[in-house]
Each structure stands twice: as C-alpha cells, then as structure tokens.
Design a protein around this motif. Sequence first.
Motif, PDB file in Angstrom:
ATOM      1  N   GLN A  61       0.862  -1.177   0.000  1.00  0.00           N
ATOM      2  CA  GLN A  61       0.000   0.000   0.000  1.00  0.00           C
ATOM      3  C   GLN A  61       0.903   1.233   0.000  1.00  0.00           C
ATOM      4  O   GLN A  61       1.503   1.589   1.017  1.00  0.00           O
ATOM      5  CB  GLN A  61      -0.923   0.011   1.214  1.00  0.00           C
ATOM      6  N   ILE A  62       1.016   1.889  -1.144  1.00  0.00           N
ATOM      7  CA  ILE A  62       2.003   2.950  -1.336  1.00  0.00           C
ATOM      8  C   ILE A  62       1.417   4.313  -1.003  1.00  0.00           C
ATOM      9  O   ILE A  62       0.252   4.594  -1.282  1.00  0.00           O
ATOM     10  CB  ILE A  62       2.529   2.907  -2.786  1.00  0.00           C
ATOM     11  N   ASP A  63       2.250   5.166  -0.423  1.00  0.00           N
ATOM     12  CA  ASP A  63       1.904   6.569  -0.243  1.00  0.00           C
ATOM     13  C   ASP A  63       1.952   7.231  -1.612  1.00  0.00           C
ATOM     14  O   ASP A  63       3.027   7.461  -2.164  1.00  0.00           O
ATOM     15  CB  ASP A  63       2.906   7.224   0.713  1.00  0.00           C
ATOM     16  N   THR A  64       0.814   7.530  -2.179  1.00  0.00           N
ATOM     17  CA  THR A  64       0.759   8.027  -3.556  1.00  0.00           C
ATOM     18  C   THR A  64       1.204   9.478  -3.690  1.00  0.00           C
ATOM     19  O   THR A  64       1.327   9.994  -4.796  1.00  0.00           O
ATOM     20  CB  THR A  64      -0.669   7.883  -4.119  1.00  0.00           C
ATOM     21  N   GLU A  65       1.480  10.150  -2.567  1.00  0.00           N
ATOM     22  CA  GLU A  65       1.959  11.530  -2.631  1.00  0.00           C
ATOM     23  C   GLU A  65       3.479  11.614  -2.556  1.00  0.00           C
ATOM     24  O   GLU A  65       4.049  12.711  -2.606  1.00  0.00           O
ATOM     25  CB  GLU A  65       1.329  12.355  -1.507  1.00  0.00           C
ATOM     26  N   THR A  66       4.157  10.481  -2.434  1.00  0.00           N
ATOM     27  CA  THR A  66       5.614  10.445  -2.372  1.00  0.00           C
ATOM     28  C   THR A  66       6.143   9.725  -3.599  1.00  0.00           C
ATOM     29  O   THR A  66       5.656   8.656  -3.961  1.00  0.00           O
ATOM     30  CB  THR A  66       6.093   9.717  -1.102  1.00  0.00           C
ATOM     31  N   ARG A  80       7.673   4.735  -0.296  1.00  0.00           N
ATOM     32  CA  ARG A  80       7.180   4.951   1.070  1.00  0.00           C
ATOM     33  C   ARG A  80       5.797   4.323   1.195  1.00  0.00           C
ATOM     34  O   ARG A  80       4.922   4.573   0.362  1.00  0.00           O
ATOM     35  CB  ARG A  80       7.110   6.441   1.388  1.00  0.00           C
ATOM     36  N   GLU A  81       5.613   3.517   2.218  1.00  0.00           N
ATOM     37  CA  GLU A  81       4.300   2.942   2.473  1.00  0.00           C
ATOM     38  C   GLU A  81       3.333   4.034   2.917  1.00  0.00           C
ATOM     39  O   GLU A  81       3.728   5.032   3.522  1.00  0.00           O
ATOM     40  CB  GLU A  81       4.386   1.874   3.570  1.00  0.00           C
ATOM     41  N   PHE A  82       2.058   3.810   2.635  1.00  0.00           N
ATOM     42  CA  PHE A  82       1.036   4.722   3.145  1.00  0.00           C
ATOM     43  C   PHE A  82       1.002   4.636   4.667  1.00  0.00           C
ATOM     44  O   PHE A  82       1.053   3.551   5.252  1.00  0.00           O
ATOM     45  CB  PHE A  82      -0.338   4.373   2.581  1.00  0.00           C
ATOM     46  N   ALA A  83       0.940   5.791   5.316  1.00  0.00           N
ATOM     47  CA  ALA A  83       0.868   5.844   6.771  1.00  0.00           C
ATOM     48  C   ALA A  83       0.011   7.033   7.167  1.00  0.00           C
ATOM     49  O   ALA A  83       0.021   8.074   6.504  1.00  0.00           O
ATOM     50  CB  ALA A  83       2.258   5.970   7.380  1.00  0.00           C
ATOM     51  N   LYS A  84      -0.719   6.890   8.256  1.00  0.00           N
ATOM     52  CA  LYS A  84      -1.568   7.982   8.725  1.00  0.00           C
ATOM     53  C   LYS A  84      -0.747   9.130   9.292  1.00  0.00           C
ATOM     54  O   LYS A  84      -1.185  10.273   9.305  1.00  0.00           O
ATOM     55  CB  LYS A  84      -2.557   7.464   9.776  1.00  0.00           C
ATOM     56  N   ASP A  85       0.447   8.828   9.785  1.00  0.00           N
ATOM     57  CA  ASP A  85       1.330   9.882  10.283  1.00  0.00           C
ATOM     58  C   ASP A  85       2.768   9.411  10.145  1.00  0.00           C
ATOM     59  O   ASP A  85       3.049   8.235   9.892  1.00  0.00           O
ATOM     60  CB  ASP A  85       1.012  10.232  11.742  1.00  0.00           C
TER      61      ASP A  85
END
Length: 363
Positions: A61-66, A80-85
């Motif tokens: 699950q990728i952080d699509t903003e990075t 970078r994996e998606f993370a809430k913070d």
Amino acid sequence: MPRHRSPALAVLTVVLLGLAGCTTTVDDPAPPAGRELFAYSTSGELIVAEGAEVLSRTPVQIDTETEIRFTADGKYVVAREFAKDDDTAALIAVNVAQPDQVIRLQCNCRSFVPAGDSTIAWITAETVMRVDLAAAQPEPAARHTLPAPAAREGSFYTDRLLAADGDRLLWARTEFSFLTHGFRSELFLVAGDGADRLLGDIPDVDSSVHGAAFSPDGNAAAVISDTTPYGDVHPYGCPRAAITLVDLRPETQRTVFPVLENCSTPRKVRWDNEIGLTVAIGQRERNESNTSARTYRWQYADDQWSPVDGPVVDRLRPSVVATIELAEPTSGSAHTLYRIADGERVRLADGVHSIATPPGIAG
C-alpha cells in the motif's frame, strides 16, 4: 510548544521479506547500461519493468503523494508505504536483481532520498539517518543531528529531507505557529563534512514544502511549495504553486509563480536535463474541489515559464531509444502509463501515480 522528539520514539527496524529466507545479496551487479529499466507504482503495487515486460510486482500500500525512486546505482527501487502519520511510516526497497527479497525499513519519516550507491537517507527525530541497502544486514545509522529549532511558544516544527546531490543534502524546516496560524520555512544544505548551512527563509511562501531537485551541475536547486494569496476565503482553499530557485554559489533564493490564475499545487519537480527544470502542477477553478484538479507540466527556461506536452504530466527516458510517460488521468491523481519506442505509443498500465528510472539517462 516546539517539537522535540526523543530518539526512543523513532526506533528503526529492518525486516527482510523473502521467499527464500531472511537474507540479502551483497554486491548485486548494477543494471547493464543497455537495459531499458524503469519502475512505476499504483496504490497497491510497486512494479519493475524492462521495456514492455514486467519483471516483478510487489504488493504494497504505497503513499501516492511520495515519489518512488531508484538508488543511485540502480540496484534498488524504494517507495514509502502509506501511513496515517510520520511516526508509523516505513520504506519498502525492492532488489531489482532479486525482487522476491524485499527490505522493509521502519523509518518514521516524511520523505527519503537516494544518497549514493545503494544508500538512502531520511530525517526522523531531528536526525539524518542513512542505510546501505546492499549490506548483508541493512542497519540504519545516524549521519548527524540537525540543529535544534528555535524555542518559540506556540510553534510546531516539521523537518523534511528534499533532495541529494552526492553527499550533499537539502532539507527544510517548517514552523507552524498556533498563535498566528502561519507557516515559515527555512532551507538548509548539509555539506560533505556533515555541517548544516542555513540558506535562509524561503521567500514568499506561507505553507509547507513539498519537494526539491538539484540542477544537473549541482550549482542550483528548485524547491516546490505553495502559498495562499487568497487566504481561506474559498470553501476548498485556493493555493498557488510556488517554485523557489536557489543559487547555491552566492546562496540566494527567489520565488516565482508559474500559474497566476485560479488554484494550483506543485506535485513533482524534475531537473534532469540542461534545458531547465519541469514541474507538474495540479490546476483547478476556485469553486472546484481538490479532486477536480488537472495536472499539467510547466518548464522553466530563459527566465520564463511555459506549458509543455499537453496532457503529459510526467516523462522519463529509461534508455536512449525509449520514453515512458504519464498522460490521461485514470482517476484523481492516478494516470495512464505509456511507452514510446520505434514511433509507437503503447499503453502499459492504468492507475499509475509515480514513475522512476535509474540515474544516467537525460530527460
């Protein structure tokens, strides 16, 4: 209160995920110069390809903003994996030669950059961390501690690593004041000896910084952020894309605005050729929501901005005979990936957020 985080809150762990056990291969060969190697990401996969052939698919699950990135030697692709913070953020590194062996780094970071060979770097708890992905057991280590932020009452600080040029690192510290509800960002350059040089406040920018790129000769950098010329009078907010041009020889900064009408946000910056930098900018009408933004590329050359490539939002050259590009939007910030070679434009994938190639081929 100023942001002070104990190193104990940023424990870094390395997990090696492989079908053949928990080992990595040291001294993997660099990709041959003649290969047409590239990578791209969707919201659920990190894909490595060569030409029209997919070499590997890594579910994540990728952080699509990075942005995804290759290491400087082209041996690993990192996302970078998606993370809430930031405190739960992790990085995923895929070994191009052995894609079944995936390295997961608990980085607690907002961003990362390639830092030479198979090394990547990031900032956590006011410390620059580095790890050599090609090591037998990759262990993150502190490069140096960042200068402490000013102790201003009612302020919160975030640090972001923006770009690397060899052993030089460009990073930004953004201060948000709960008293004035305003932002202020400073730029720093970490020299090869590890010393931090303050380049000064980013002029005419009152929001957080998104990213940066060094010029090919390393004498300049471009920093992307945004400002809010209209304040908060619009229901969805209405920022304006801001590009700060940094000359590293006299250490001067100048902020320019490619798009002056309506609302705009910079999404990615590349400076991989001698013509000038290109910036992908999301643009929308003032009464539209952020999800309605359409992305266009703008190029800066001869001290002026001009739109380029029509519907193309990103373009890279994985080899001297082929080009990959993101074009028509699939949905939101996702686009369709195309490969252009021998006069043919072939659709490869939908729902793509980011593309990357190994260093070495000019854009």
